[in-house]
Design a protein around this motif. Structure first.
Motif, PDB file in Angstrom:
ATOM      1  N   TYR A 187       0.678  -1.039   0.020  1.00  0.00           N
ATOM      2  CA  TYR A 187       0.037  -0.084  -0.102  1.00  0.00           C
ATOM      3  C   TYR A 187       0.740   1.316  -0.033  1.00  0.00           C
ATOM      4  O   TYR A 187       1.981   1.311   0.552  1.00  0.00           O
ATOM      5  N   ILE A 188       0.219   2.235  -0.532  1.00  0.00           N
ATOM      6  CA  ILE A 188       1.029   3.737  -0.244  1.00  0.00           C
ATOM      7  C   ILE A 188       0.035   4.387   0.785  1.00  0.00           C
ATOM      8  O   ILE A 188      -1.166   4.157   0.608  1.00  0.00           O
ATOM      9  N   VAL A 189       0.864   4.969   1.454  1.00  0.00           N
ATOM     10  CA  VAL A 189       0.350   5.527   2.600  1.00  0.00           C
ATOM     11  C   VAL A 189       0.821   6.998   2.602  1.00  0.00           C
ATOM     12  O   VAL A 189       2.021   7.132   3.499  1.00  0.00           O
ATOM     13  N   SER A 190       0.443   8.118   2.123  1.00  0.00           N
ATOM     14  CA  SER A 190       1.000   9.337   2.101  1.00  0.00           C
ATOM     15  C   SER A 190       0.372  10.353   2.370  1.00  0.00           C
ATOM     16  O   SER A 190      -0.811  10.737   2.326  1.00  0.00           O
ATOM     17  N   MET A 197      -2.071  10.508  -6.718  1.00  0.00           N
ATOM     18  CA  MET A 197      -1.130   9.460  -6.556  1.00  0.00           C
ATOM     19  C   MET A 197      -1.795   8.308  -7.432  1.00  0.00           C
ATOM     20  O   MET A 197      -1.129   7.560  -8.218  1.00  0.00           O
ATOM     21  N   ARG A 198      -3.052   8.363  -7.531  1.00  0.00           N
ATOM     22  CA  ARG A 198      -3.870   7.326  -8.221  1.00  0.00           C
ATOM     23  C   ARG A 198      -3.511   7.606  -9.597  1.00  0.00           C
ATOM     24  O   ARG A 198      -3.796   6.347 -10.572  1.00  0.00           O
ATOM     25  N   ALA A 199      -3.111   8.526 -10.129  1.00  0.00           N
ATOM     26  CA  ALA A 199      -2.987   8.998 -11.547  1.00  0.00           C
ATOM     27  C   ALA A 199      -1.765   8.187 -12.073  1.00  0.00           C
ATOM     28  O   ALA A 199      -1.753   8.030 -13.382  1.00  0.00           O
ATOM     29  N   PRO A 209      -5.088   1.249  -7.638  1.00  0.00           N
ATOM     30  CA  PRO A 209      -6.089   2.771  -6.812  1.00  0.00           C
ATOM     31  C   PRO A 209      -6.437   2.232  -5.450  1.00  0.00           C
ATOM     32  O   PRO A 209      -6.397   3.168  -4.484  1.00  0.00           O
ATOM     33  N   GLU A 210      -6.961   1.111  -5.364  1.00  0.00           N
ATOM     34  CA  GLU A 210      -7.530   0.656  -4.007  1.00  0.00           C
ATOM     35  C   GLU A 210      -6.580   0.411  -2.814  1.00  0.00           C
ATOM     36  O   GLU A 210      -6.995   0.248  -1.866  1.00  0.00           O
TER      37      GLU A 210
END
Length: 342
Positions: A187-190, A197-199, A209-210
């Motif tokens: 996961y990204i947690v930013s 970021m989802r782009a 994305p999820e």
């Protein structure tokens, strides 16, 4: 069929069978993290992964619980000379200016249009939030995503001339791949805005994305003439920085990570939350020490300050990655070092 022909076919089948049996072993034997020098960080990562994925080990963790979380700015891609999302917002002000003639005399927009860095700096966080609000809200999620993707496809980093999506850390890409090969969910947690970021996250990092968690704005469903969309409103819903990170991890994932990686004080609470769980845990920090190949900064930096988290990492023996000595290669476009740095 002659005896000689039969013998040849037998040996051919034997060779194919041998290859079929040995190739998986060769793949398993391939050393992970090739852009990492043999050092304490690489050693600790591999030992941790082996410990939690080996069935029968006292540290074994079931695949469903192998959650790994990563900060983005300064951890997965560069964040100098300014957070890339801020650079996007500044360029969006210039692009949108013809539709907003009032910006010519209204701060902080006037400062952006006139490239007045001093006035922009003096506007502080309030000014930045006005810029973010004007460029990130008042439109649908689909429209914002299109804007972000267009900018990412055209913009170039001021130092390297490379697309921002190439300013990513090759060693961290390898770590993401290595973890996923061992049934981790990454996961990204930013603190970055989630839709920005989802782009690019799935294409660049392989993170869908999820599995991208970030700062969010209040949104509103709307249906106009049969067309359904999500409108982004100029009100912050969640600031995914500092204590906001473990809060969003709990709200979105619902499991405490067993591995967390960051690079700044904004990641400290995420690492503390990960460390507080039972069983074997991994907490890591990317330490920007390489002024030649990237940038060198930590305690005094206004971007990605690493001060309190560095002290706690040293006290609690978390993994601190020294870029200069432990990464053979920074970006995918770099040529790998021929020899390990001493």
């Amino acid at each position: 069929m002659t005896y000689l022909t039969s013998l040849r076919q037998f040996h051919g089948m034997k060779l194919l069978l041998t290859l079929a049996l040995t190739l998986p072993l060769l793949v398993q034997a391939a050393e992970p993290l090739p852009s990492w020098n043999d050092g304490p960080s690489k050693k600790s990562i591999i030992e941790f992964v082996q410990a939690v994925t080996t069935e029968g080990s006292r540290d074994y963790v079931k695949p469903a619980e192998r959650i790994a979380v990563f900060d983005n700015d300064g951890t997965l891609w560069s964040e100098q000379p300014m957070y890339f999302q801020v650079l996007f917002a500044l360029e969006e002000v210039k692009r949108m200016a013809p539709q907003h003639p009032e910006w010519k005399t209204e701060q902080p927009f006037q400062a952006v249009l006139e490239n007045d860095h001093k006035a922009l700096a003096e506007s502080g966080m309030d000014g930045l939030m006005k810029i973010i609000g004007a460029t990130h809200t008042g439109i649908t999620t689909a429209a914002f995503m299109d804007n972000a993707k267009t900018w990412l496809s055209q913009a170039r980093h001021p130092k390297t001339g490379k697309p921002y999506t190439e300013m990513i850390y090759q060693p961290m890409l390898e770590m993401l791949d290595y973890l996923r090969s061992q049934d981790f969910k990454t996961y990204i947690v930013s603190g970055g805005e989630v839709e920005f970021m989802r782009a690019f996250a799935e294409q660049v990092y392989g993170i869908p994305p999820e599995q991208v968690i970030g700062t969010t704005f209040v949104t509103q469903f709307q249906l106009k003439d049969g067309d359904a969309s999500i409108l982004r409103l100029p009100k912050l819903a969640h600031n995914d920085d500092g204590p906001g990170k473990p809060e969003s991890i709990q709200a979105v994932i619902g499991r405490r990570p067993i591995l967390a990686f960051g690079n700044s004080d904004g990641d400290l609470q995420m690492l503390q939350w990960t460390a507080a769980g039972p069983g074997k845990r991994f907490m890591g920090l990317v330490h920007h020490t390489d002024a030649k190949r990237e940038w060198a900064y930590d305690r005094e930096s206004k971007i990605g300050r690493l001060d309190k988290a560095l002290d706690e990492a040293n006290t609690r023996k978390w993994t601190v990655v020294d870029m200069t000595s432990e990464w053979r290669r920074i970006y995918p476009f770099d040529a790998p070092a021929t020899e390990q740095k001493k």
